[in-house]
Motif scaffolding. Structure first.
Motif, PDB file in Angstrom:
ATOM      1  N   ALA A  63       4.258  87.213 -38.836  1.00 50.09           N
ATOM      2  CA  ALA A  63       5.200  88.339 -38.762  1.00 50.09           C
ATOM      3  C   ALA A  63       6.567  87.945 -39.313  1.00 50.09           C
ATOM      4  CB  ALA A  63       5.326  88.819 -37.315  1.00 50.09           C
ATOM      5  N   ILE A  64       7.016  86.729 -38.998  1.00 52.76           N
ATOM      6  CA  ILE A  64       8.309  86.267 -39.510  1.00 52.76           C
ATOM      7  C   ILE A  64       8.240  86.064 -41.025  1.00 52.76           C
ATOM      8  CG2 ILE A  64       9.968  84.358 -39.451  1.00 52.76           C
ATOM      9  CD1 ILE A  64       9.194  83.970 -36.475  1.00 52.76           C
ATOM     10  N   ALA A  65       7.138  85.541 -41.514  1.00 57.24           N
ATOM     11  CA  ALA A  65       6.981  85.269 -42.945  1.00 57.24           C
ATOM     12  C   ALA A  65       6.963  86.546 -43.779  1.00 57.24           C
ATOM     13  CB  ALA A  65       5.714  84.468 -43.190  1.00 57.24           C
ATOM     14  N   LYS A  66       6.600  87.675 -43.179  1.00 51.68           N
ATOM     15  CA  LYS A  66       6.596  88.946 -43.904  1.00 51.68           C
ATOM     16  C   LYS A  66       7.999  89.356 -44.315  1.00 51.68           C
ATOM     17  CE  LYS A  66       2.407  90.956 -41.965  1.00 51.68           C
ATOM     18  NZ  LYS A  66       1.853  92.026 -41.130  1.00 51.68           N
ATOM     19  N   SER A  67       8.992  88.902 -43.580  1.00 54.35           N
ATOM     20  CA  SER A  67      10.379  89.190 -43.929  1.00 54.35           C
ATOM     21  C   SER A  67      10.813  88.184 -44.989  1.00 54.35           C
ATOM     22  CB  SER A  67      11.271  89.085 -42.684  1.00 54.35           C
ATOM     23  OG  SER A  67      12.606  89.378 -43.028  1.00 54.35           O
ATOM     24  N   LYS A  68      11.006  88.650 -46.205  1.00 55.57           N
ATOM     25  CA  LYS A  68      11.260  87.768 -47.344  1.00 55.57           C
ATOM     26  C   LYS A  68      12.605  87.045 -47.262  1.00 55.57           C
ATOM     27  CE  LYS A  68       7.420  88.830 -49.267  1.00 55.57           C
ATOM     28  NZ  LYS A  68       6.316  87.933 -49.093  1.00 55.57           N
ATOM     29  N   ASP A  69      13.574  87.600 -46.546  1.00 56.81           N
ATOM     30  CA  ASP A  69      14.899  86.970 -46.501  1.00 56.81           C
ATOM     31  C   ASP A  69      15.011  85.879 -45.435  1.00 56.81           C
ATOM     32  OD1 ASP A  69      14.651  88.977 -44.574  1.00 56.81           O
ATOM     33  OD2 ASP A  69      16.812  89.280 -44.446  1.00 56.81           O
ATOM     34  N   ALA A  93      23.813  84.401 -39.441  1.00 56.12           N
ATOM     35  CA  ALA A  93      23.809  84.709 -38.007  1.00 56.12           C
ATOM     36  C   ALA A  93      23.034  85.983 -37.691  1.00 56.12           C
ATOM     37  CB  ALA A  93      25.237  84.812 -37.489  1.00 56.12           C
ATOM     38  N   SER A  94      23.023  86.938 -38.602  1.00 52.39           N
ATOM     39  CA  SER A  94      22.305  88.188 -38.346  1.00 52.39           C
ATOM     40  C   SER A  94      20.791  87.970 -38.279  1.00 52.39           C
ATOM     41  CB  SER A  94      22.640  89.222 -39.422  1.00 52.39           C
ATOM     42  OG  SER A  94      22.166  88.784 -40.689  1.00 52.39           O
ATOM     43  N   GLN A  95      20.320  86.886 -38.886  1.00 49.14           N
ATOM     44  CA  GLN A  95      18.886  86.614 -38.879  1.00 49.14           C
ATOM     45  C   GLN A  95      18.398  86.132 -37.519  1.00 49.14           C
ATOM     46  OE1 GLN A  95      18.277  83.855 -42.086  1.00 49.14           O
ATOM     47  NE2 GLN A  95      18.212  85.482 -43.627  1.00 49.14           N
ATOM     48  N   ILE A  96      19.295  85.613 -36.705  1.00 49.29           N
ATOM     49  CA  ILE A  96      18.897  85.130 -35.377  1.00 49.29           C
ATOM     50  C   ILE A  96      18.319  86.286 -34.558  1.00 49.29           C
ATOM     51  CG2 ILE A  96      19.747  84.194 -33.188  1.00 49.29           C
ATOM     52  CD1 ILE A  96      21.759  82.555 -34.823  1.00 49.29           C
ATOM     53  N   ASP A  97      19.046  87.394 -34.507  1.00 56.11           N
ATOM     54  CA  ASP A  97      18.554  88.553 -33.753  1.00 56.11           C
ATOM     55  C   ASP A  97      17.361  89.203 -34.437  1.00 56.11           C
ATOM     56  OD1 ASP A  97      20.478  88.254 -31.763  1.00 56.11           O
ATOM     57  OD2 ASP A  97      21.943  89.491 -32.839  1.00 56.11           O
ATOM     58  N   LYS A  98      17.340  89.170 -35.773  1.00 55.52           N
ATOM     59  CA  LYS A  98      16.232  89.783 -36.505  1.00 55.52           C
ATOM     60  C   LYS A  98      14.921  89.043 -36.215  1.00 55.52           C
ATOM     61  CE  LYS A  98      14.795  91.357 -41.038  1.00 55.52           C
ATOM     62  NZ  LYS A  98      15.139  91.494 -42.447  1.00 55.52           N
ATOM     63  N   VAL A  99      14.952  87.718 -36.190  1.00 55.28           N
ATOM     64  CA  VAL A  99      13.745  86.936 -35.906  1.00 55.28           C
ATOM     65  C   VAL A  99      13.271  87.209 -34.477  1.00 55.28           C
ATOM     66  CG1 VAL A  99      12.825  84.598 -35.647  1.00 55.28           C
ATOM     67  CG2 VAL A  99      14.282  85.147 -37.596  1.00 55.28           C
ATOM     68  N   ALA A 100      14.200  87.293 -33.533  1.00 55.18           N
ATOM     69  CA  ALA A 100      13.821  87.590 -32.145  1.00 55.18           C
ATOM     70  C   ALA A 100      13.192  88.980 -32.040  1.00 55.18           C
ATOM     71  CB  ALA A 100      15.034  87.478 -31.240  1.00 55.18           C
ATOM     72  N   GLU A 101      13.758  89.930 -32.765  1.00 52.80           N
ATOM     73  CA  GLU A 101      13.214  91.300 -32.747  1.00 52.80           C
ATOM     74  C   GLU A 101      11.815  91.346 -33.346  1.00 52.80           C
ATOM     75  OE1 GLU A 101      14.246  95.521 -34.916  1.00 52.80           O
ATOM     76  OE2 GLU A 101      15.917  94.214 -34.365  1.00 52.80           O
ATOM     77  N   ILE A 102      11.615  90.635 -34.445  1.00 48.89           N
ATOM     78  CA  ILE A 102      10.287  90.573 -35.068  1.00 48.89           C
ATOM     79  C   ILE A 102       9.292  89.961 -34.089  1.00 48.89           C
ATOM     80  CG2 ILE A 102       8.936  89.416 -36.872  1.00 48.89           C
ATOM     81  CD1 ILE A 102      11.448  89.684 -38.679  1.00 48.89           C
ATOM     82  N   THR A 103       9.707  88.902 -33.412  1.00 51.74           N
ATOM     83  CA  THR A 103       8.824  88.206 -32.467  1.00 51.74           C
ATOM     84  C   THR A 103       8.442  89.114 -31.311  1.00 51.74           C
ATOM     85  OG1 THR A 103       9.830  86.102 -33.071  1.00 51.74           O
ATOM     86  CG2 THR A 103       8.610  86.165 -31.000  1.00 51.74           C
ATOM     87  N   ARG A 104       9.404  89.865 -30.780  1.00 54.00           N
ATOM     88  CA  ARG A 104       9.106  90.784 -29.663  1.00 54.00           C
ATOM     89  C   ARG A 104       8.108  91.855 -30.072  1.00 54.00           C
ATOM     90  NH1 ARG A 104      14.726  90.293 -29.052  1.00 54.00           N
ATOM     91  NH2 ARG A 104      15.244  88.957 -27.299  1.00 54.00           N
ATOM     92  N   GLY A 105       8.042  92.179 -31.355  1.00 52.97           N
ATOM     93  CA  GLY A 105       7.131  93.208 -31.840  1.00 52.97           C
ATOM     94  C   GLY A 105       5.694  92.739 -32.010  1.00 52.97           C
TER      95      GLY A 105
END
Length: 125
Positions: A63-69, A93-105
């Motif tokens: 799931a994290i790898a799907k996000s190219k950035d 820094a914005s990627q920290i919350d994005k990775v957590a959000e992806i993980t929760r999904g």
């Protein structure tokens, strides 16, 4: 001599009866049968739990790898019974919350411990 021999035989018989009774305690065989039935029915064992943790870890990585950035290679994922711990670095820094959000999904994730940090450039402050 015969009296001593008779007492010896009687003692052996009593010990044998006591040991047979000790092995045949009521409820012990039912508990053993229940645990054997649970193992045979595919209940969760240590091996099954570890396999489920590995599968969840792979799902989170995918799931994290799907996000190219986001560079998933700089992120460590540890899964234990649905609890996921993220560790490593991201470039923003914005990627920290994005990775957590992806993980929760990801299905199967019950909680996320986010220990990600922002990677500092070489020679930077």
């Amino acid at each position: 001599m015969t009296t001593t021999r008779a007492l010896g035989i009687a003692s052996i018989v009593l010990i044998a009866l006591a040991s047979v009774h000790a092995w045949a305690q009521p409820g012990a065989s039912e508990a053993g049968a229940a645990s054997n039935a649970a193992a045979a029915s595919g209940s969760t064992t240590g091996k099954n739990i570890r396999g489920a943790d590995r599968a969840l870890r792979r799902k989170v990585y995918a799931a994290i790898a799907k996000s190219k950035d986001i560079n998933a290679g700089d992120i460590s994922v540890v899964a234990k019974s649905g609890a996921v711990t993220l560790d490593g670095t991201v470039v923003d820094a914005s990627q920290i919350d994005k990775v957590a959000e992806i993980t929760r999904g990801v299905p199967g994730v019950t909680s996320v411990a986010n220990k990600l940090t922002v990677q500092k450039p070489f020679g930077g402050q």
